[in-house]
Design a protein around this motif. Structure first.
Motif, PDB file in Angstrom:
ATOM      1  N   GLY A   1      28.541   3.952  58.050  1.00  0.00           N
ATOM      2  CA  GLY A   1      29.156   4.453  57.018  1.00  0.00           C
ATOM      3  C   GLY A   1      29.903   5.654  57.394  1.00  0.00           C
ATOM      4  O   GLY A   1      30.173   6.096  58.293  1.00  0.00           O
ATOM      5  N   VAL A   2      30.346   6.406  56.551  1.00  0.00           N
ATOM      6  CA  VAL A   2      31.274   7.628  56.448  1.00  0.00           C
ATOM      7  C   VAL A   2      30.908   8.652  55.756  1.00  0.00           C
ATOM      8  O   VAL A   2      30.767   8.371  54.263  1.00  0.00           O
ATOM      9  CB  VAL A   2      32.725   7.408  56.601  1.00  0.00           C
ATOM     10  CG1 VAL A   2      33.607   8.585  56.303  1.00  0.00           C
ATOM     11  CG2 VAL A   2      33.379   6.413  57.508  1.00  0.00           C
ATOM     12  N   CYS A   3      30.841   9.764  56.070  1.00  0.00           N
ATOM     13  CA  CYS A   3      30.450  10.946  55.148  1.00  0.00           C
ATOM     14  C   CYS A   3      31.418  12.026  55.384  1.00  0.00           C
ATOM     15  O   CYS A   3      31.789  12.331  56.382  1.00  0.00           O
ATOM     16  CB  CYS A   3      28.909  11.581  55.538  1.00  0.00           C
ATOM     17  SG  CYS A   3      28.488  13.002  54.635  1.00  0.00           S
ATOM     18  N   GLU A   4      31.906  12.397  54.021  1.00  0.00           N
ATOM     19  CA  GLU A   4      33.162  13.549  54.041  1.00  0.00           C
ATOM     20  C   GLU A   4      32.538  14.997  53.800  1.00  0.00           C
ATOM     21  O   GLU A   4      33.201  15.784  53.694  1.00  0.00           O
ATOM     22  CB  GLU A   4      34.104  13.007  52.960  1.00  0.00           C
ATOM     23  CG  GLU A   4      34.732  11.824  53.278  1.00  0.00           C
ATOM     24  CD  GLU A   4      35.860  11.500  52.271  1.00  0.00           C
ATOM     25  OE1 GLU A   4      35.980  11.985  51.280  1.00  0.00           O
ATOM     26  OE2 GLU A   4      36.531  10.406  52.468  1.00  0.00           O
ATOM     27  N   GLU A   5      31.227  15.097  53.729  1.00  0.00           N
ATOM     28  CA  GLU A   5      30.710  16.550  53.335  1.00  0.00           C
ATOM     29  C   GLU A   5      30.797  17.502  54.556  1.00  0.00           C
ATOM     30  O   GLU A   5      30.957  16.832  55.918  1.00  0.00           O
ATOM     31  CB  GLU A   5      29.121  16.351  53.170  1.00  0.00           C
ATOM     32  CG  GLU A   5      28.720  15.673  51.823  1.00  0.00           C
ATOM     33  CD  GLU A   5      29.186  16.277  50.656  1.00  0.00           C
ATOM     34  OE1 GLU A   5      29.777  17.233  50.688  1.00  0.00           O
ATOM     35  OE2 GLU A   5      29.006  15.686  49.407  1.00  0.00           O
ATOM     36  N   LEU A   6      30.871  18.604  54.398  1.00  0.00           N
ATOM     37  CA  LEU A   6      30.983  19.581  55.520  1.00  0.00           C
ATOM     38  C   LEU A   6      29.523  19.894  56.060  1.00  0.00           C
ATOM     39  O   LEU A   6      28.645  20.346  55.490  1.00  0.00           O
ATOM     40  CB  LEU A   6      31.505  20.894  54.579  1.00  0.00           C
ATOM     41  CG  LEU A   6      32.739  21.195  54.608  1.00  0.00           C
ATOM     42  CD1 LEU A   6      32.966  22.317  53.481  1.00  0.00           C
ATOM     43  CD2 LEU A   6      33.815  21.336  55.679  1.00  0.00           C
ATOM     44  N   VAL A   7      29.826  19.463  57.359  1.00  0.00           N
ATOM     45  CA  VAL A   7      28.474  19.668  58.175  1.00  0.00           C
ATOM     46  C   VAL A   7      28.776  20.582  59.343  1.00  0.00           C
ATOM     47  O   VAL A   7      29.766  20.600  59.845  1.00  0.00           O
ATOM     48  CB  VAL A   7      27.728  18.360  58.572  1.00  0.00           C
ATOM     49  CG1 VAL A   7      27.222  17.701  57.195  1.00  0.00           C
ATOM     50  CG2 VAL A   7      28.685  17.578  59.400  1.00  0.00           C
TER      51      VAL A   7
END
Length: 462
Positions: free
Chosen positions: A335-341
């Motif tokens: 999947g894809v995660c757009e959160e700031l990490v």
């Protein structure tokens, strides 16, 4: 931005341990492989929206894992970035703000925590800290220091000094494979920290790819930054003399031909890195590690290829701070995660997955809830520490959110006199060309960002 301050306070002073496949008492502990490349910008992978670059191995692995589109480092420079990842702490606290500098006394790395928990630990590849890997928790170490030639590189291999004729990244991939085989035989859980030289330039500041690799690319097809002709009129004065600009001019920037030639060479060494890493990934599968191993892939910083006329990294702009990042592991769905990490999130993440108690001194936040697709509030923004003296950069602190990038440049290391401020709309102006700080229409955003920076300054030197 209304919740930015509250979430930042959460970010500084605590983490939430929601748990995801982490090892409970008596359970088999998971393995960890962390691959940290050098100077690889976010879009220097096919799977990150680049149709030109040839990275089949990385694209294949990323497609099987969770890909993060908003991963950043908290200081875009080799040594500080490694120290931040290993400790989960900012450079102002762990002591590493310069190339080759050392961790402060008492700083503890994720390798040390894992070793105490019974892990076999290995470090292979580029090492850029003062203490040797063995002094920071690694049982097995095969490394070269700083920057240098790709071939005949001086490598310290388990106490022996040698100069392999083959590419240093090829040699180190071979030795990481050896570590994995030893780990298999030992039956212990393991942590492998594999650091590539590529795509960092060689000691002569050249991307020295083979001619047959360069031939895979048409120079005329190479992208050129929209901001290459930035006159820097709305940016701090020091940028007109910073190494990022003076060195870029030596390369022929901002001329289109020079940037395209450079980009071709940059892409070519990444393609070679991709090939070297394929051996490591294949070994993971061949030894049957996939079902109980988390694989992390990240770069230590981005790289500027003509943006604002610049080369290199360090400066607090998007191509410098943003990096590729993906994770594969047991129970993880693609999947894809757009959160700031952030890179300082990696140590607490690994410790939580390993079932190791989280030190309260860590600044990063475990991304386990994101891996587990838990619904939760996540950080709206973070602080980038542009400290240290590399390349003539002035000290700066930056608040980076999805929507804005606010930069304060200071006169000196005391950080008490602001020299210049910048504010960029990251959605409407991704090239960071239009400084909104003096428009008068964004005072609320600036005030919130300044509150966050004041909070951040309280952790400096702690």
């Amino acid at each position: 931005m209304k919740s930015l301050l509250a979430l930042s306070l959460f970010f500084y002073f605590g983490t939430i341990a929601l748990g995801f496949q982490h090892a409970e008492h008596g359970e088999k502990k998971p393995n960890f492989i962390f691959i940290y490349t050098d100077d690889q910008r976010f879009d220097a992978m096919g799977t990150n929206g680049n149709p030109i670059i040839n990275t089949p191995t990385l694209d294949n692995m990323a497609a099987q894992g969770l890909q993060f589109t908003n991963a950043n480092v908290v200081f875009a420079l080799c040594s500080p970035s490694r120290a931040a990842l290993l400790t989960g702490r900012y450079g102002s606290a762990n002591g590493v703000l310069e190339l080759g500098s050392d961790l402060n006394p008492g700083e503890k790395t994720v390798a040390q925590y894992l070793k105490e928990a019974g892990y076999l630990t290995g470090m292979v590849g580029k090492w850029h800290l003062g203490k040797k890997p063995a002094e920071t928790g690694f049982d097995f170490s095969v490394f070269f220091t700083g920057n240098g030639d790709y071939y005949n590189r001086l490598i310290y291999d388990e106490g022996n000094s040698l100069r392999p004729e083959i590419h240093c990244d090829q040699y180190c991939a071979n030795r990481s494979v050896d570590f994995l085989k030893e780990a298999k035989e030992s039956g212990k859980p393991f942590f492998l920290f594999h650091n590539t030289q590529l795509p960092h330039m060689n000691g002569e500041l050249v991307w020295d790819a083979r001619e047959e690799t360069k031939a895979l690319y048409e120079t005329d097809n190479m992208p050129v930054a929209n901001s290459r002709l930035d006159d820097l009129s709305d940016k701090p004065d020091y940028l007109r003399n910073v190494r990022n600009l003076t060195q870029a001019k030596k390369y022929g920037y901002p001329e289109v031909d020079a940037i395209q030639d450079h980009t071709r060479d940059y892409y070519a060494v990444i393609t070679e890195m991709d090939t070297f890493l394929s051996q490591l990934f294949n070994t993971i599968d061949r030894l049957g590690f996939r079902e109980n191993t988390y694989i992390f892939f990240m770069s230590d910083n981005g790289w500027m290829l003509g943006e604002h006329g610049f080369t290199s990294k360090v400066l607090p702009y998007r191509p410098s701070t943003r990096v590729p990042f993906f994770v594969l592991g047991p129970g993880l769905s693609p999947g894809v995660c757009e959160e700031l990490v952030l890179n300082i999130d990696m140590a607490p993440t690994i410790l939580e997955l390993a079932g190791v108690e989280m030190p309260s001194s860590i600044h990063g936040t475990s991304i386990v809830p994101l891996l587990a697709a838990e619904r939760m509030d996540w950080r709206d923004g973070f602080v980038y520490e542009g400290l240290g003296t590399y390349g003539g950069a002035k000290p700066n602190l930056t608040v980076i959110t999805r929507n804005y990038r606010y930069i304060e440049t200071y006169d000196n290391d005391f950080l008490n006199t602001i020299n210049h401020i910048e504010l960029y709309d990251q959605q409407a102006d991704p090239d960071e060309m239009h400084n909104l700080a003096k428009s008068g229409r964004h005072s609320g955003i600036i005030e919130k960002a300044q509150e966050i920076l004041q909070t951040h300054k309280k952790i400096l030197n702690k």
